[in-house]
Design a protein around this motif. Structure first.
Motif, short mmCIF file in Angstrom:
data_model
loop_
_atom_site.label_atom_id
_atom_site.label_comp_id
_atom_site.label_asym_id
_atom_site.label_seq_id
_atom_site.Cartn_x
_atom_site.Cartn_y
_atom_site.Cartn_z
N THR A 253 -6.55 3.95 -6.85
CA THR A 253 -7.08 3.40 -5.61
C THR A 253 -8.10 2.32 -5.95
OG1 THR A 253 -6.77 5.45 -4.37
CG2 THR A 253 -8.36 3.88 -3.48
N CYS B 84 -8.88 -4.49 -10.03
CA CYS B 84 -9.24 -4.56 -8.62
C CYS B 84 -9.82 -5.93 -8.31
CB CYS B 84 -10.24 -3.47 -8.28
SG CYS B 84 -10.79 -3.50 -6.55
N ARG C 110 -14.61 -1.26 -6.36
CA ARG C 110 -14.50 0.06 -7.01
C ARG C 110 -13.04 0.39 -7.28
NH1 ARG C 110 -18.31 1.25 -2.80
NH2 ARG C 110 -20.39 1.74 -3.62
N THR C 111 -12.82 1.17 -8.36
CA THR C 111 -11.49 1.69 -8.68
C THR C 111 -11.60 3.16 -9.06
OG1 THR C 111 -10.72 -0.46 -9.49
CG2 THR C 111 -9.47 1.46 -10.19
N ARG D 38 -9.09 -0.45 1.30
CA ARG D 38 -8.81 0.44 0.17
C ARG D 38 -7.30 0.53 0.01
NH1 ARG D 38 -11.37 6.41 -0.93
NH2 ARG D 38 -13.25 5.12 -1.06
N THR E 55 -3.98 1.93 -2.28
CA THR E 55 -3.59 3.02 -3.17
C THR E 55 -2.13 2.88 -3.58
OG1 THR E 55 -5.20 4.57 -2.22
CG2 THR E 55 -3.31 5.53 -3.36
N GLU F 118 -10.73 -0.68 -4.17
CA GLU F 118 -11.43 -0.92 -2.91
C GLU F 118 -12.38 -2.10 -3.03
OE1 GLU F 118 -13.62 2.13 -0.04
OE2 GLU F 118 -14.90 1.57 -1.74
N GLU G 198 -15.43 -3.60 -0.73
CA GLU G 198 -16.31 -3.25 0.38
C GLU G 198 -16.04 -4.13 1.61
OE1 GLU G 198 -21.14 -3.34 1.34
OE2 GLU G 198 -20.33 -4.08 -0.57
N HIS H 243 0.84 -1.20 0.00
CA HIS H 243 0.00 0.00 0.00
C HIS H 243 0.88 1.25 0.00
CE1 HIS H 243 -3.27 2.65 1.02
NE2 HIS H 243 -2.91 2.81 2.28
#
Length: 254
Positions: A230, A98, A173-174, A238, A240, A232, A234, A81
């Motif tokens: 980034t 992702c 999500r990205t 997350r 990055t 993520e 859920e 990260h």
């Protein structure tokens, strides 16, 4: 509970991460997340899935596979990260992926589906970058696509399996530079985690620390040097990192 690996004061430490994101050292001292170097939270082999989302297969004009398309990623590909990933010079298209990652917690051989999640220590996130220019076959990505140094951020931590009641119903999500580019759900996996553990353990033994990266949904986009990416999942985390040029990366990692 969240568990992570960090480097602090010259030492590699296994630590806990509290609900505020602070690091809890073995002596219970707390550190702010920005004051440590984040390392990949697991170090085993990574078994990665290709085309494991129906919408992504359709995006690429492929039929959904009838059997898992699995390739192996070597530990040299992992990075942590907030670290950098490099884009090769003179390529046309590099995209993120992702992915939800299941981390194996105990030796698994010939595991049946109904018991498969008992072998999962927890879950983490990875970003399995790919270079389209090098891709000879979507069904079997070659080494230059998936095994380049420091091109798979993993982390930031592992969330205990008991904290994720429905791993097959999580939003993915990205973002690139804060702009949402990809949004999907693990409910769209073709082969879910119990199936994959049963499948893999039927012909090989999974070891503690091994990881199963479960693929990415549709919504891929090109990334370029200077981009902050980034990803993520859920309830899991997350992650990055920043894209740099090939020359910049190897100048700093000689």
């Amino acid at each position: 509970m969240k568990q992570a690996r960090i480097r602090f004061d010259g030492k590699v430490l296994d630590v806990k991460v509290d609900d505020q994101g602070d690091i809890v050292l073995p002596d219970e001292k707390r550190l702010a997340a920005e004051n440590v170097e984040w390392l990949p939270p697991a170090e085993g082999s990574m078994f990665a899935l290709g085309l494991n989302y129906a919408d992504h297969a359709a995006e690429l004009d492929f039929k959904a596979p009838e059997e898992p398309l699995v390739f192996i990623k070597a530990p040299n590909t992992y990075t942590g990260h907030r670290k950098v990933t490099w884009r090769p010079d003179n390529v046309d298209y590099m995209h993120y992926e992702c992915e939800l990652v299941a981390v194996i917690g105990k030796e698994a051989k010939n595991v049946k589906r109904e018991h498969a999640l008992d072998y999962v220590r927890g879950y983490t996130v990875c970003n399995d970058y790919a270079i389209r220019d090098y891709l000879e076959n979507y069904y079997r990505p070659n080494l230059r696509v998936k095994n380049r140094d420091a091109t798979t951020p993993v982390g930031p931590w592992i969330v205990d399996a008991q904290s994720i009641s429905s791993p097959n119903n999580l939003t993915i999500r990205t973002w690139i530079n804060g702009e949402l580019k990809q949004e999907g759900t693990t409910a769209d996996m073709i082969f879910d985690i119990p199936f994959l553990i049963e499948y893999l353990s039927s012909f090989m033994t999974l070891q503690p620390g091994d990881m199963i990266a479960t693929g990415t949904p549709k919504g891929l986009a090109d990334v370029k040097p200077g981009d902050e990416v980034t990803v993520e999942v859920e309830g899991v985390g997350r992650l990055t990192n920043t894209i740099v040029t090939e020359s910049e990366f190897f100048a700093n990692h000689a």
